[in-house]
Every structure is written in structure tokens, then in C-alpha cells.
Write an enzyme that holds these catalytic residues in place. Structure first.
Site, PDB file in Angstrom:
ATOM      1  N   ASP A 128       0.914  -1.121  -0.065  1.00 61.40           N
ATOM      2  CA  ASP A 128      -0.154   0.066   0.003  1.00 61.40           C
ATOM      3  C   ASP A 128       0.869   1.517  -0.091  1.00 61.40           C
ATOM      4  OD1 ASP A 128       0.927  -0.753   2.687  1.00 61.40           O
ATOM      5  OD2 ASP A 128      -0.602   0.694   3.447  1.00 61.40           O
ATOM      6  N   GLU A 195       0.384  -1.113   5.742  1.00 58.00           N
ATOM      7  CA  GLU A 195       1.399  -0.673   6.398  1.00 58.00           C
ATOM      8  C   GLU A 195       1.284   0.884   6.787  1.00 58.00           C
ATOM      9  OE1 GLU A 195       4.959   1.015   8.088  1.00 58.00           O
ATOM     10  OE2 GLU A 195       4.105   1.753   5.944  1.00 58.00           O
TER      11      GLU A 195
HETATM   12 ZN    ZN Z   1       6.722   2.056   4.100  1.00 59.66          ZN
END
Ligand code: ZN
Length: 490
Positions: A128, A195
């Protein structure tokens, strides 16, 4: 001889002795994390098709795998698209490895080694990216999700953080698989899907690996990239991070009767809350050189002049000077203590109404050696005379334990860094949070490093406008993973 003169000679003698100790320690000082890399031989480099890799990274950037504060805004089909694209683009790697979709778009790849008695190695990179602020879109020289290759760089959100690493790993593993490489040690790639919002999709991978009894030799996830000019040495330096600070957000709540603002009492929820925020934030943790941070600076001793080396070798005497020198830069100050940052405030929804409840959020980054319980105790102490309540907004993330700087994993990664980027390697402390936090206990040692060297100018584009990486950096990154994997698992 008079008593005064004798005293004078005594002081002079002590000073001379002190100077002698300082000099001897400076000359004989053994910096931590300095294993002899000259004895390590790396596997040969592979042929890297940099232009092809650049086109591939561009394609990966075009999937808008953006994670938002509100997960309902995330476009699930973009992750599905990225997964299908990975399989189609890296056929050799996908034949050599087993891929498991571990819920919530996290991926686990396993390339089984021929010797099951050897502990696996785990590489990590997340899929992401952070959003592009709409008001900055016009300032991008190339469209943020265009994935263009121009001016010697690949442009777009995620080029640096962290699709560059994900694509580089895949390029390296695909090339190795295509040339018939068969690892002795099992290689795993663990890729989280969220994340940037600390969504924890990686938790499912950690649980799966623990249920299988996997204990990896080492895990390598994103960290800081190396720099062409370190703030302390003024020279190139790669920080291989061995621990991560903790993360916790405190909710400070003040309650009162409320009412109309035309007849306010002296004390309101807002005045109580304000005093509480000032009491907590105005009481910073002292900066100290200790634990992994002390190691990380002492490791620089071989690279600095006599004056700095004398201070690093004699922290018993020069700690206050070193702390002041390191703290002169905000990034340096941040590693020396637990930081306290008030970030959000909430009061009345109307300008002429006294709130019945006022809330402040304070974000702490907890230094190794401190815990969230210490932070809570200290904050309670600071506000003990005020009618406010303190709670954690979400369960805190404690700081991680330090990984070894003498292990085989450290030595091999450090050697691969040194040979690929021609920069000395020193341990360091992660100020932010990474997905590796959720993998605690899966690997013996966890190291954090984003394998490239950036100038201080280039560092400004991380999470910002015109995020990009140069084709040369991408090529080096592919080579880094290829040589590390071949050497560590070969
Ligand atoms: Zn990162």
C-alpha cells in the site's frame, strides 16, 4: 611545600590521569557493530535489466493501492489487480515459490530450501501507499499514479515507499529462478497490504508462521535508506536499523457542566484540558545516549576525526556534549528520548457553547528502555491536580528488543550493503513504525533498511510530492536483494 600547593599538584595529577585515560580509550576504542566484513565473500552479481525493472515498477505504481484513515475508502480491486499483475510479470518466481493469500490482501511467498534444517530468511515489503493530497496534485512533474519513466527516474506514489522494494525483490527472485537457482535455505517474502495505516494485515502472516513453528534466521523490512551525507559524519552512511521505537496515542479527557459562553466560569473543560496538555508536553523526557542509540553513534568512531572519536570513545565523560551535538538535528533529537507530540483537539462544536467534554490526543514515540506503562505513570503524575482522565486511544505498541550486530544475518546484510552502495554500515534505531513490528517472535533478528543511498535533497520527496526513484537506484536495489538472497540462502 604548603597545603595549597600540594592540592594544586594533586588536581594537576588527576587531570593528567584523566587525560591519559581519555587518550588511551580513544586510541584503543572498539566500535560496536563492526564485524570484520573483509572475511565475507558475497555471491557474484547477476545481470540486471534496469530498463525492464523500471517499466515494471511503473506498472506497479499504476495500481492505486492507497490506504486511507477510513478503510471504507480503500479500493479493494487495486490490490487484486496488483496480485494478478505480480503473477503475470514474474512467472519464474511464481513457479519456484508457493504464494498464499493470507486474508486482507497480505501475501506470503515461500521458496522451499533443499536443507530443512536451516532457518528460513524473510524479506518484507508492503503493497500500500499513502494518499496524494489533492491540493498538491498539480505540483507533480509526472502524474502521481502514472508510473512514468522520465528524466532517469520512475515517478509516482510508492516508487520509494515501498513498491520499489517489492518490485526489486520480485525482479531478483524471478531472475534467480529463471537461471535455475535452488536455495538451500528457505526464502520467504511477506507483504502487508496496509502498512501506512498500521492496519496489521501482516498479523495473519505472523500467526500462520508461528502455527507452523517457523523460526527465521533473520527478517529484513523497510527502514531508512542510506544517505550520501550523514548529519554526524558528513559522509555517506547506511544505517541498518536494529530496533523500533514504540508508538502510543493518549486520549486526555476533561469534563465540565457546559453551558452558554456568555456566562463562563473560570474553570471549563477547555481550560482544564489546556493545562493538562501543557503539563504533559511541557515535561519532556531527558535526552540520553544509551542502549541501541549509544551503540549506533559509537559505531561511527572509525569514520570521524580525532575530536569526535575522543567523545564517542569516552561517553562516560563527554555524554552531555554528544547529546547536544546529536540533538542539534530534529531527527537526532528524536532518537535520544521518548517524544511527546499533542496532535488533535476536540471541544465544543459551536463557538458560543461551552463543551461538556474536551479531548486532546497526544502521540508518544517510546524509546527503548521506556514502556507505555512508564509513559502513563509519568503523565498521570504530571496532571495529578487536574480533573482530567488519561486513557490509551488504541493498544500501545511497545518498543522492540534490539537485534544482534554480530549475527550471520547482520554480517551478510552489512556486507551486501557495503559492497552495493559503497557506504559504511552502522546500527540505528527506527523512529517510525513498520510491519515488522507485527512479526515479533517470528525471526531471531529483525533488520530494517531500504536498500538505496539518497542525498538529503532526495529524502524530502518521501511521502511527499514528486516521489520517485532513479533507475540507477532501482538497479542497485535489485542487485542488493539478488546477492543477499544468493549469499544467505545459496
Ligand atoms: Zn513504508
Amino acid at each position: 611545600m604548603g597545603a595549597g600547593r600540594m592540592f594544586g599538584w594533586g588536581v594537576a595529577g588527576l587531570l593528567l590521569l584523566g587525560a591519559g585515560v581519555v587518550a588511551v580509550r580513544t586510541v584503543t576504542f572498539q566500535a560496536p557493530g563492526q564485524t570484520d566484513l573483509s572475511k565475507v565473500t558475497l555471491a557474484e552479481p547477476i545481470a540486471v535489466d534496469a530498463d525492464r525493472a523500471a517499466q515494471h515498477l511503473g506498472a506497479a505504481i499504476r495500481f492505486q493501492t492507497v490506504t486511507h484513515q477510513d478503510p471504507a475508502e480503500d479500493r479493494s480491486d487495486q490490490w487484486d489487480g496488483l496480485h494478478a499483475w505480480l503473477a503475470a510479470t514474474y512467472p519464474a518466481a511464481h513457479r519456484a515459490m508457493v504464494r498464499e493469500d493470507v486474508g486482507a490482501h497480505a501475501l506470503l511467498y515461500t521458496w522451499k530450501g533443499s536443507d530443512p534444517s536451516l532457518e528460513p530468511i524473510i524479506l518484507m515489503a508492503h503493497q500500500d501507499v499513502v494518499p496524494v493530497a489533492p491540493e498538491t496534485e498539480a505540483q507533480w512533474r509526472h502524474a502521481p499514479f502514472g508510473g512514468e519513466v522520465a528524466e532517469g527516474s520512475i515517478w509516482g506514489r510508492g516508487a520509494y515507499d515501498d513498491k520499489g522494494a517489492l518490485v526489486s525483490m520480485m525482479e531478483a527472485l524471478d531472475a534467480l529462478a529463471a537461471q535455475g537457482f535452488q536455495p538451500k535455505r528457505t526464502i520467504m517474502v511477506a507483504s502487508g497490504a496496509d502498512e501506512e495505516t498500521r492496519g496489521g494485515s501482516v498479523k495473519a502472516i505472523a500467526a500462520l508462521l508461528k502455527s507452523r513453528g517457523v523460526k527465521a534466521e533473520f527478517l529484513l523490512d523497510e527502514g531508512f535508506s542510506g544517505t550520501t551525507r550523514d548529519g554526524f559524519t558528513g559522509k555517506p552512511l547506511a544505517r541498518l536499523l536494529i530496533a523500533e521505537k514504540g508508538y502510543a496515542t493518549m486520549r486526555v479527557t476533561a469534563s465540565a457542566a457546559g453551558g452558554h459562553s456568555s456566562t463562563p466560569p473560570l474553570q471549563t473543560a477547555v481550560t482544564d484540558l489546556s493545562k493538562a496538555v501543557v503539563a504533559i508536553a511541557g515535561h519532556p523526557y531527558p535526552m540520553r545516549l544509551k542502549g541501541p542509540v549509544k551503540d549506533s553513534y559509537q559505531a561511527l568512531a572509525p569514520q570521524v576525526g580525532f575530536g569526535d572519536r575522543m567523545m564517542l570513545a569516552n561517553t562516560w565523560l563527554f555524554s552531555p556534549w554528544l547529546v547536544a551535538r546529536i540533538a542539534a538535528q530534529p531527527s537526532g533529537a528524536a532518537v535520544l528520548h521518548t517524544t511527546i507530540a499533542p496532535t488533535m483537539l476536540q471541544g465544543s462544536p459551536k463557538e458560543n457553547v461551552l463543551p461538556q467534554k474536551a479531548v486532546a490526543w497526544i502521540n508518544f514515540r517510546i524509546a527503548p528502555g521506556d514502556t507505555s506503562a512508564d509513559v502513563m505513570r509519568r503523565s498521570q503524575g504530571a496532571v495529578r491536580k487536574l480533573p482530567v482522565t488519561l486513557t490509551w486511544d488504541k493498544p500501545p505498541y511497545e518498543p522492540t528488543a534490539s537485534s544482534s550486530t554480530t549475527s550471520r544475518g547482520w554480517t551478510l546484510i552489512a556486507k551486501t550493503v557495503a559492497e552495493t552502495f559503497h557506504a559504511p554500515v552502522a546500527p540505528g534505531l527506527m523512529r517510525g513504525g513498520t510491519d515488522s513490528w507485527f512479526m515479533r517472535g517470528v525471526a531471531r533478528d529483525t533488520y530494517l533498511f531500504t536498500p538505496m543511498l539518497l542525498s538529503p535533497e532526495e529524502e524530502k520527496m518521501i511521502h511527499g510530492t514528486n516521489e520517485r526513484i532513479s533507475v540507477k537506484n532501482l538497479e542497485d536495489m535489485v542487485q542488493f536483494y539478488a546477492r543477499l538472497v544468493r549469499t544467505a540462502a545459496g
